[in-house]
Design a protein around this motif. Structure first.
Motif, PDB file in Angstrom:
ATOM      1  N   SER A 275      27.849  25.237  41.457  1.00 60.81           N
ATOM      2  CA  SER A 275      28.059  24.311  40.348  1.00 60.81           C
ATOM      3  C   SER A 275      26.920  24.339  39.339  1.00 60.81           C
ATOM      4  O   SER A 275      27.043  23.781  38.251  1.00 60.81           O
ATOM      5  N   ARG A 276      25.803  25.010  39.672  1.00 59.66           N
ATOM      6  CA  ARG A 276      24.644  25.043  38.782  1.00 59.66           C
ATOM      7  C   ARG A 276      24.323  26.447  38.277  1.00 59.66           C
ATOM      8  O   ARG A 276      23.264  26.650  37.682  1.00 59.66           O
ATOM      9  N   ALA A 277      25.206  27.395  38.506  1.00 57.95           N
ATOM     10  CA  ALA A 277      24.917  28.781  38.171  1.00 57.95           C
ATOM     11  C   ALA A 277      26.038  29.390  37.329  1.00 57.95           C
ATOM     12  O   ALA A 277      27.135  28.834  37.234  1.00 57.95           O
ATOM     13  N   ASP A 278      25.741  30.532  36.718  1.00 58.45           N
ATOM     14  CA  ASP A 278      26.797  31.317  36.095  1.00 58.45           C
ATOM     15  C   ASP A 278      27.781  31.761  37.164  1.00 58.45           C
ATOM     16  O   ASP A 278      27.383  32.133  38.276  1.00 58.45           O
ATOM     17  N   LEU A 279      29.065  31.779  36.811  1.00 60.63           N
ATOM     18  CA  LEU A 279      30.106  32.258  37.725  1.00 60.63           C
ATOM     19  C   LEU A 279      30.689  33.549  37.164  1.00 60.63           C
ATOM     20  O   LEU A 279      31.075  33.614  35.996  1.00 60.63           O
ATOM     21  N   LEU A 280      30.767  34.570  38.024  1.00 61.37           N
ATOM     22  CA  LEU A 280      31.220  35.887  37.613  1.00 61.37           C
ATOM     23  C   LEU A 280      32.489  36.269  38.382  1.00 61.37           C
ATOM     24  O   LEU A 280      32.510  36.214  39.620  1.00 61.37           O
ATOM     25  N   THR A 281      33.529  36.650  37.641  1.00 59.59           N
ATOM     26  CA  THR A 281      34.787  37.098  38.236  1.00 59.59           C
ATOM     27  C   THR A 281      35.137  38.459  37.656  1.00 59.59           C
ATOM     28  O   THR A 281      35.031  38.673  36.444  1.00 59.59           O
ATOM     29  N   PHE A 282      35.552  39.372  38.524  1.00 57.35           N
ATOM     30  CA  PHE A 282      35.919  40.720  38.116  1.00 57.35           C
ATOM     31  C   PHE A 282      37.414  40.913  38.317  1.00 57.35           C
ATOM     32  O   PHE A 282      37.946  40.624  39.391  1.00 57.35           O
ATOM     33  N   GLU A 283      38.086  41.396  37.272  1.00 56.05           N
ATOM     34  CA  GLU A 283      39.535  41.595  37.303  1.00 56.05           C
ATOM     35  C   GLU A 283      39.817  43.097  37.339  1.00 56.05           C
ATOM     36  O   GLU A 283      39.535  43.808  36.378  1.00 56.05           O
ATOM     37  N   GLU A 284      40.359  43.588  38.457  1.00 56.73           N
ATOM     38  CA  GLU A 284      40.620  45.017  38.581  1.00 56.73           C
ATOM     39  C   GLU A 284      41.946  45.357  37.894  1.00 56.73           C
ATOM     40  O   GLU A 284      43.004  44.910  38.342  1.00 56.73           O
ATOM     41  N   PRO A 285      41.920  46.149  36.820  1.00 51.67           N
ATOM     42  CA  PRO A 285      43.156  46.411  36.084  1.00 51.67           C
ATOM     43  C   PRO A 285      44.165  47.242  36.871  1.00 51.67           C
ATOM     44  O   PRO A 285      45.372  47.067  36.707  1.00 51.67           O
ATOM     45  N   ALA A 286      43.691  48.165  37.686  1.00 54.21           N
ATOM     46  CA  ALA A 286      44.618  49.043  38.406  1.00 54.21           C
ATOM     47  C   ALA A 286      45.387  48.296  39.486  1.00 54.21           C
ATOM     48  O   ALA A 286      46.596  48.473  39.649  1.00 54.21           O
ATOM     49  N   SER A 287      44.687  47.435  40.220  1.00 55.03           N
ATOM     50  CA  SER A 287      45.313  46.748  41.359  1.00 55.03           C
ATOM     51  C   SER A 287      45.754  45.333  41.025  1.00 55.03           C
ATOM     52  O   SER A 287      46.586  44.760  41.731  1.00 55.03           O
ATOM     53  N   GLY A 288      45.181  44.754  39.959  1.00 53.68           N
ATOM     54  CA  GLY A 288      45.459  43.355  39.653  1.00 53.68           C
ATOM     55  C   GLY A 288      44.699  42.389  40.537  1.00 53.68           C
ATOM     56  O   GLY A 288      44.887  41.172  40.437  1.00 53.68           O
ATOM     57  N   ILE A 289      43.828  42.917  41.389  1.00 51.55           N
ATOM     58  CA  ILE A 289      43.058  42.069  42.309  1.00 51.55           C
ATOM     59  C   ILE A 289      41.901  41.408  41.559  1.00 51.55           C
ATOM     60  O   ILE A 289      41.218  42.039  40.751  1.00 51.55           O
ATOM     61  N   THR A 290      41.693  40.130  41.827  1.00 58.35           N
ATOM     62  CA  THR A 290      40.550  39.390  41.298  1.00 58.35           C
ATOM     63  C   THR A 290      39.471  39.306  42.370  1.00 58.35           C
ATOM     64  O   THR A 290      39.761  38.923  43.507  1.00 58.35           O
ATOM     65  N   LYS A 291      38.244  39.667  42.028  1.00 63.41           N
ATOM     66  CA  LYS A 291      37.125  39.561  42.962  1.00 63.41           C
ATOM     67  C   LYS A 291      36.169  38.489  42.464  1.00 63.41           C
ATOM     68  O   LYS A 291      35.760  38.484  41.314  1.00 63.41           O
ATOM     69  N   GLY A 292      35.807  37.609  43.381  1.00 63.02           N
ATOM     70  CA  GLY A 292      34.934  36.498  43.036  1.00 63.02           C
ATOM     71  C   GLY A 292      35.708  35.195  43.023  1.00 63.02           C
ATOM     72  O   GLY A 292      36.819  35.117  43.546  1.00 63.02           O
ATOM     73  N   PRO A 293      35.118  34.161  42.426  1.00 65.10           N
ATOM     74  CA  PRO A 293      33.876  34.193  41.639  1.00 65.10           C
ATOM     75  C   PRO A 293      32.620  34.301  42.507  1.00 65.10           C
ATOM     76  O   PRO A 293      32.586  33.818  43.639  1.00 65.10           O
ATOM     77  N   PHE A 294      31.599  34.926  41.903  1.00 68.21           N
ATOM     78  CA  PHE A 294      30.294  35.088  42.519  1.00 68.21           C
ATOM     79  C   PHE A 294      29.253  34.296  41.729  1.00 68.21           C
ATOM     80  O   PHE A 294      29.434  34.010  40.546  1.00 68.21           O
TER      81      PHE A 294
END
Length: 320
Positions: free
Chosen positions: A250-269
């Protein structure tokens, strides 16, 4: 030492990729596919800076030969303390390049820079809608290409008009084919039509470091190609252009990666900064190994900054 800006053949490697975008499921909601612009327009010039004065930078040779009245060019610093910095070019004057930003904090004599054009919407998707995205007489009835505006925190929505046979912006009756896709921002496609569509892109591989200009709220970025792209070696967690850390998510930047080939979302980190437990973590999973796993090298990044601060975050590229 210094060298003239030269219109030599580009030494940047060429790349090609094809991504299948999912269509809307029958009786389902629209499907979304994120894209990064890792394959870039051809390099215009590359060279070392001779002198810097405010928003002007000079080379040994006249720089105005690269001017393109049809496009916005940008300058990309590729080494030195300001490596990764990008500024749009507003004009040329003899041997000088004139940019939007003060270059003095980022460039010193001898630093290498590159100049490229930002691509247009029609460069990527074709003035004739070459990938066959669903068209319509308004944006609500067509597939959309969406550019996220981080300053306004809102979508800029484009679609291919089925009667006027051109790209238009939502609620604007004008040709939008020359809309600028600004590097290093990303984009996404919203599919309302059914059935998959294959998007094939080519260009010079953008592998050099980029300083991502982060604003409060949501940001969508293209990332440099990194063939060993685990989160740990892609995004800086130390140094002057590090991610915003926090004791918890809740106190940090949140990073999410969206894989275009698979449609899989990784994160948030996020990066945990607790004195007894530091490092990348996946939200909700204390001892996640996910930040150490390879990412799809074409994945764009969605970065959410909670604090009311702007700044830069260094993203590293690598072809090793």
């Amino acid at each position: 030492c210094s060298a003239p800006l030269s219109e030599a053949a580009s030494t940047d490697p060429l790349g090609f990729y094809a991504v299948k975008t999912a269509g809307r499921p029958e009786n389902g909601p629209p499907a979304r596919t994120y894209f990064g612009l890792q394959l870039l327009p051809a390099l215009k010039f590359a060279g070392q800076a001779v002198a810097v004065n405010g928003n002007r930078m000079s080379f040994s040779n006249p720089a105005g030969a690269v001017a393109d009245p049809d496009r916005t060019l940008y300058l990309h610093v590729t080494d030195g303390a300001g490596q990764g910095f990008i500024s749009d070019i507003t004009g040329f004057d003899g041997n000088d390049v004139i940019c939007e930003d003060n270059l003095a904090p980022w460039i010193t004599p001898g630093v290498m820079v590159k100049i490229r054009p930002h691509p247009h919407l029609s460069d990527i998707f074709g003035s004739d809608n070459r990938f066959g995205l669903g068209s319509g007489t308004d944006a609500a009835g067509a597939d959309n290409v969406v550019i996220w505006d981080p300053a306004a925190q809102q979508e800029q929505v484009y679609y291919f008009h089925s009667v006027r046979n051109r790209w238009e912006k939502r609620n604007v009756e004008a040709d939008a084919g020359k809309t600028r896709l600004t590097y290093p921002y990303g984009l996404y496609i919203v599919r309302r039509s059914t059935g998959g569509k294959r998007i094939s892109l080519s260009g010079e591989i953008g592998y050099e470091p980029v300083l991502l200009p982060v604003r409060q709220g949501a940001n969508v970025f293209s990332l440099p190609v990194n063939l060993s792209a685990s989160l740990d070696n892609l995004i800086a967690s130390t140094g002057p252009f590090a991610i915003e850390k926090g004791r918890n998510a809740s106190r940090a930047d949140l990073l999410t990666f969206e894989e275009p080939a698979s449609g899989i979302t990784k994160g948030p980190f996020y990066y945990r900064s607790s004195s007894f437990d530091r490092g990348w973590r996946e939200v909700g999973i204390d001892d996640s190994e996910a930040p150490l796993q390879p990412l799809d090298l074409l994945s764009p990044l969605t970065l959410r900054r909670r604090e009311a601060t702007t700044g830069y975050v260094l993203a590293r590229g690598s072809l090793d």
